[in-house]
Design a protein around this motif. Structure first.
Motif, PDB file in Angstrom:
ATOM      1  N   ALA A 118       0.607  -1.236   0.279  1.00 49.24           N
ATOM      2  CA  ALA A 118      -0.280   0.302  -0.468  1.00 49.24           C
ATOM      3  C   ALA A 118       0.507   1.274  -0.255  1.00 49.24           C
ATOM      4  CB  ALA A 118      -1.036   0.099   1.286  1.00 49.24           C
ATOM      5  N   GLY A 119       1.815   0.793  -0.228  1.00 50.29           N
ATOM      6  CA  GLY A 119       2.933   2.355   0.300  1.00 50.29           C
ATOM      7  C   GLY A 119       3.544   3.121   1.615  1.00 50.29           C
ATOM      8  N   TYR A 120       2.745   2.115   2.983  1.00 50.60           N
ATOM      9  CA  TYR A 120       2.392   2.832   4.100  1.00 50.60           C
ATOM     10  C   TYR A 120       4.014   2.774   5.110  1.00 50.60           C
ATOM     11  CZ  TYR A 120      -2.904   3.707   3.002  1.00 50.60           C
ATOM     12  OH  TYR A 120      -3.833   3.828   2.823  1.00 50.60           O
ATOM     13  N   VAL A 121       4.482   1.298   4.319  1.00 50.66           N
ATOM     14  CA  VAL A 121       5.693   1.135   5.066  1.00 50.66           C
ATOM     15  C   VAL A 121       6.779   0.520   4.303  1.00 50.66           C
ATOM     16  CG1 VAL A 121       6.778  -0.827   6.329  1.00 50.66           C
ATOM     17  CG2 VAL A 121       4.554   0.113   7.017  1.00 50.66           C
ATOM     18  N   ASN A 122       7.766   1.722   4.570  1.00 55.16           N
ATOM     19  CA  ASN A 122       9.152   0.636   3.759  1.00 55.16           C
ATOM     20  C   ASN A 122      10.229   0.183   4.910  1.00 55.16           C
ATOM     21  OD1 ASN A 122       9.229   2.319   2.008  1.00 55.16           O
ATOM     22  ND2 ASN A 122      10.107   4.056   2.842  1.00 55.16           N
ATOM     23  N   VAL A 123      10.653  -1.361   3.999  1.00 54.44           N
ATOM     24  CA  VAL A 123      10.951  -2.620   4.677  1.00 54.44           C
ATOM     25  C   VAL A 123      13.145  -1.825   4.335  1.00 54.44           C
ATOM     26  CG1 VAL A 123      11.408  -5.756   4.422  1.00 54.44           C
ATOM     27  CG2 VAL A 123       9.588  -4.262   4.722  1.00 54.44           C
ATOM     28  N   GLU A 124      13.245  -2.474   5.457  1.00 53.80           N
ATOM     29  CA  GLU A 124      14.935  -2.478   5.154  1.00 53.80           C
ATOM     30  C   GLU A 124      15.819  -3.907   5.294  1.00 53.80           C
ATOM     31  OE1 GLU A 124      19.033   0.174   6.392  1.00 53.80           O
ATOM     32  OE2 GLU A 124      16.893   0.848   6.491  1.00 53.80           O
ATOM     33  N   LYS A 125      16.304  -4.240   4.907  1.00 53.79           N
ATOM     34  CA  LYS A 125      17.218  -5.523   4.616  1.00 53.79           C
ATOM     35  C   LYS A 125      18.859  -5.196   5.137  1.00 53.79           C
ATOM     36  CE  LYS A 125      12.824  -8.785   4.114  1.00 53.79           C
ATOM     37  NZ  LYS A 125      12.778  -9.733   4.686  1.00 53.79           N
ATOM     38  N   ALA A 126      19.574  -5.717   6.447  1.00 52.98           N
ATOM     39  CA  ALA A 126      20.705  -5.677   6.567  1.00 52.98           C
ATOM     40  C   ALA A 126      21.167  -6.352   6.836  1.00 52.98           C
ATOM     41  CB  ALA A 126      21.179  -4.714   6.663  1.00 52.98           C
ATOM     42  N   PHE A 127      22.411  -6.892   7.209  1.00 51.78           N
ATOM     43  CA  PHE A 127      23.205  -8.424   7.869  1.00 51.78           C
ATOM     44  C   PHE A 127      23.475  -7.287   9.212  1.00 51.78           C
ATOM     45  CE2 PHE A 127      22.095 -11.021   4.401  1.00 51.78           C
ATOM     46  CZ  PHE A 127      22.649 -12.109   5.095  1.00 51.78           C
ATOM     47  N   VAL A 128      23.681  -7.213  10.208  1.00 51.41           N
ATOM     48  CA  VAL A 128      24.467  -7.040  11.606  1.00 51.41           C
ATOM     49  C   VAL A 128      25.252  -8.128  11.943  1.00 51.41           C
ATOM     50  CG1 VAL A 128      24.393  -6.296  13.696  1.00 51.41           C
ATOM     51  CG2 VAL A 128      22.353  -5.100  12.296  1.00 51.41           C
ATOM     52  N   GLY A 129      26.765  -7.697  11.615  1.00 48.34           N
ATOM     53  CA  GLY A 129      27.443  -9.193  11.582  1.00 48.34           C
ATOM     54  C   GLY A 129      27.479 -10.122  10.471  1.00 48.34           C
ATOM     55  N   LYS A 130      26.764 -11.396  10.766  1.00 47.74           N
ATOM     56  CA  LYS A 130      26.828 -12.486   9.987  1.00 47.74           C
ATOM     57  C   LYS A 130      24.484 -12.879  10.396  1.00 47.74           C
ATOM     58  CE  LYS A 130      30.998 -14.914  10.004  1.00 47.74           C
ATOM     59  NZ  LYS A 130      32.145 -16.213   9.927  1.00 47.74           N
ATOM     60  N   ARG A 131      24.025 -11.736  11.000  1.00 41.95           N
ATOM     61  CA  ARG A 131      22.803 -11.726  11.243  1.00 41.95           C
ATOM     62  C   ARG A 131      22.276 -11.169  10.476  1.00 41.95           C
ATOM     63  NH1 ARG A 131      22.007 -14.681  16.323  1.00 41.95           N
ATOM     64  NH2 ARG A 131      23.751 -14.973  17.057  1.00 41.95           N
ATOM     65  N   PRO A 132      20.926 -11.799   9.650  1.00 41.29           N
ATOM     66  CA  PRO A 132      20.637 -10.393   9.140  1.00 41.29           C
ATOM     67  C   PRO A 132      19.214 -10.271   9.831  1.00 41.29           C
ATOM     68  CG  PRO A 132      19.440 -12.822   8.747  1.00 41.29           C
ATOM     69  CD  PRO A 132      20.498 -13.367   9.417  1.00 41.29           C
ATOM     70  N   ARG A 133      18.579  -8.339   9.310  1.00 40.76           N
ATOM     71  CA  ARG A 133      18.183  -8.144  10.153  1.00 40.76           C
ATOM     72  C   ARG A 133      17.245  -7.248   9.314  1.00 40.76           C
ATOM     73  NH1 ARG A 133      19.054 -10.472  13.982  1.00 40.76           N
ATOM     74  NH2 ARG A 133      20.150  -9.793  15.511  1.00 40.76           N
ATOM     75  N   THR A 134      16.165  -7.379   9.996  1.00 37.89           N
ATOM     76  CA  THR A 134      14.861  -6.393   8.964  1.00 37.89           C
ATOM     77  C   THR A 134      14.051  -5.000   9.953  1.00 37.89           C
ATOM     78  OG1 THR A 134      13.810  -7.926   8.471  1.00 37.89           O
ATOM     79  CG2 THR A 134      12.937  -6.496   7.739  1.00 37.89           C
ATOM     80  N   TRP A 135      14.112  -3.795   9.419  1.00 41.16           N
ATOM     81  CA  TRP A 135      13.221  -2.484   9.780  1.00 41.16           C
ATOM     82  C   TRP A 135      12.292  -2.045   9.322  1.00 41.16           C
ATOM     83  CZ3 TRP A 135      18.927  -3.520   9.549  1.00 41.16           C
ATOM     84  CH2 TRP A 135      20.061  -3.422  11.086  1.00 41.16           C
ATOM     85  N   LEU A 136      11.669  -1.408   9.606  1.00 37.77           N
ATOM     86  CA  LEU A 136      10.346  -0.511   9.000  1.00 37.77           C
ATOM     87  C   LEU A 136      10.829   0.311   9.614  1.00 37.77           C
ATOM     88  CD1 LEU A 136       8.723  -4.260  10.541  1.00 37.77           C
ATOM     89  CD2 LEU A 136       9.176  -3.454   8.382  1.00 37.77           C
ATOM     90  N   ALA A 137       9.654   1.256   8.258  1.00 39.88           N
ATOM     91  CA  ALA A 137       9.757   2.471   8.719  1.00 39.88           C
ATOM     92  C   ALA A 137       8.562   2.656   8.467  1.00 39.88           C
ATOM     93  CB  ALA A 137      10.355   3.493   8.215  1.00 39.88           C
ATOM     94  N   ILE A 138       7.691   3.618   8.478  1.00 37.62           N
ATOM     95  CA  ILE A 138       6.893   4.304   8.289  1.00 37.62           C
ATOM     96  C   ILE A 138       6.686   5.921   7.166  1.00 37.62           C
ATOM     97  CG2 ILE A 138       6.273   6.180   9.886  1.00 37.62           C
ATOM     98  CD1 ILE A 138       3.338   6.056   9.559  1.00 37.62           C
ATOM     99  N   THR A 139       6.535   5.246   5.896  1.00 35.97           N
ATOM    100  CA  THR A 139       6.098   6.390   4.628  1.00 35.97           C
ATOM    101  C   THR A 139       5.433   7.159   5.447  1.00 35.97           C
ATOM    102  OG1 THR A 139       4.680   5.382   3.326  1.00 35.97           O
ATOM    103  CG2 THR A 139       6.606   4.488   3.361  1.00 35.97           C
ATOM    104  N   ASP A 140       5.967   8.526   4.042  1.00 38.13           N
ATOM    105  CA  ASP A 140       5.515   9.501   4.269  1.00 38.13           C
ATOM    106  C   ASP A 140       3.857   9.587   4.097  1.00 38.13           C
ATOM    107  OD1 ASP A 140       7.661  10.968   4.976  1.00 38.13           O
ATOM    108  OD2 ASP A 140       7.728  11.629   2.783  1.00 38.13           O
ATOM    109  N   GLU A 141       3.917   9.197   3.498  1.00 42.77           N
ATOM    110  CA  GLU A 141       2.301   8.670   2.685  1.00 42.77           C
ATOM    111  C   GLU A 141       1.508   7.597   3.344  1.00 42.77           C
ATOM    112  OE1 GLU A 141       0.121   5.856  -0.516  1.00 42.77           O
ATOM    113  OE2 GLU A 141       2.054   6.274  -0.659  1.00 42.77           O
ATOM    114  N   GLY A 142       2.406   6.878   4.742  1.00 43.23           N
ATOM    115  CA  GLY A 142       1.446   6.415   5.394  1.00 43.23           C
ATOM    116  C   GLY A 142       1.408   7.236   6.635  1.00 43.23           C
TER     117      GLY A 142
END
Length: 129
Positions: A86-110
């Motif tokens: 819907a364009g309300y949330v951005n999902v960012e995936k990255a590694f912290v060390g060797k572990r995968p992490r996912t961060w969520l953020a509300i968009t301006d539209e959201g």
């Protein structure tokens, strides 16, 4: 996240499809009662909880959000996909060390959609037309 549309197989068509769903999610406006203005995308209790939690922070780690709103990984993932489409949330995936992490953020539209949703709830609960 890439999505294709079976009709013509283009990613652009997939984006238009998601945009159409988001537009339909924002209240139908078919009547004068405020309930018609409730955003169907946000209205589900879990999605409302996600939006409320994200509205007060820049971003939140997936596990933190899961624990805060007390749901399973799979349920959070399912609802995040709906909000992301819907364009309300951005999902960012990255590694912290060797572990995968996912961060969520509300968009301006959201953020706008959440603010509008809360305004409609106020109108409903305060008896305002």
């Amino acid at each position: 996240m890439s999505e294709t549309n079976g009709a013509n197989g283009t990613e652009e068509a997939g984006r238009e499809s998601r945009t159409g769903r988001a537009a339909r999610g924002a209240g139908s406006g078919t009547g004068s009662h405020p309930r018609h203005d409730l955003d169907d995308v946000i209205h589900a209790p879990v999605r409302l909880s996600i939006m409320a939690a994200l509205s007060v922070t820049d971003k939140a780690e997936f596990r933190f959000l899961r624990d805060t709103i007390e749901i399973s990984d799979s349920l959070l993932s399912k609802h995040v996909i709906t909000l992301e489409e819907a364009g309300y949330v951005n999902v960012e995936k990255a590694f912290v060390g060797k572990r995968p992490r996912t961060w969520l953020a509300i968009t301006d539209e959201g953020r706008r959609a959440f603010h509008d949703y809360v305004s409609v709830l106020r109108r409903l609960t305060e008896g305002s037309p």
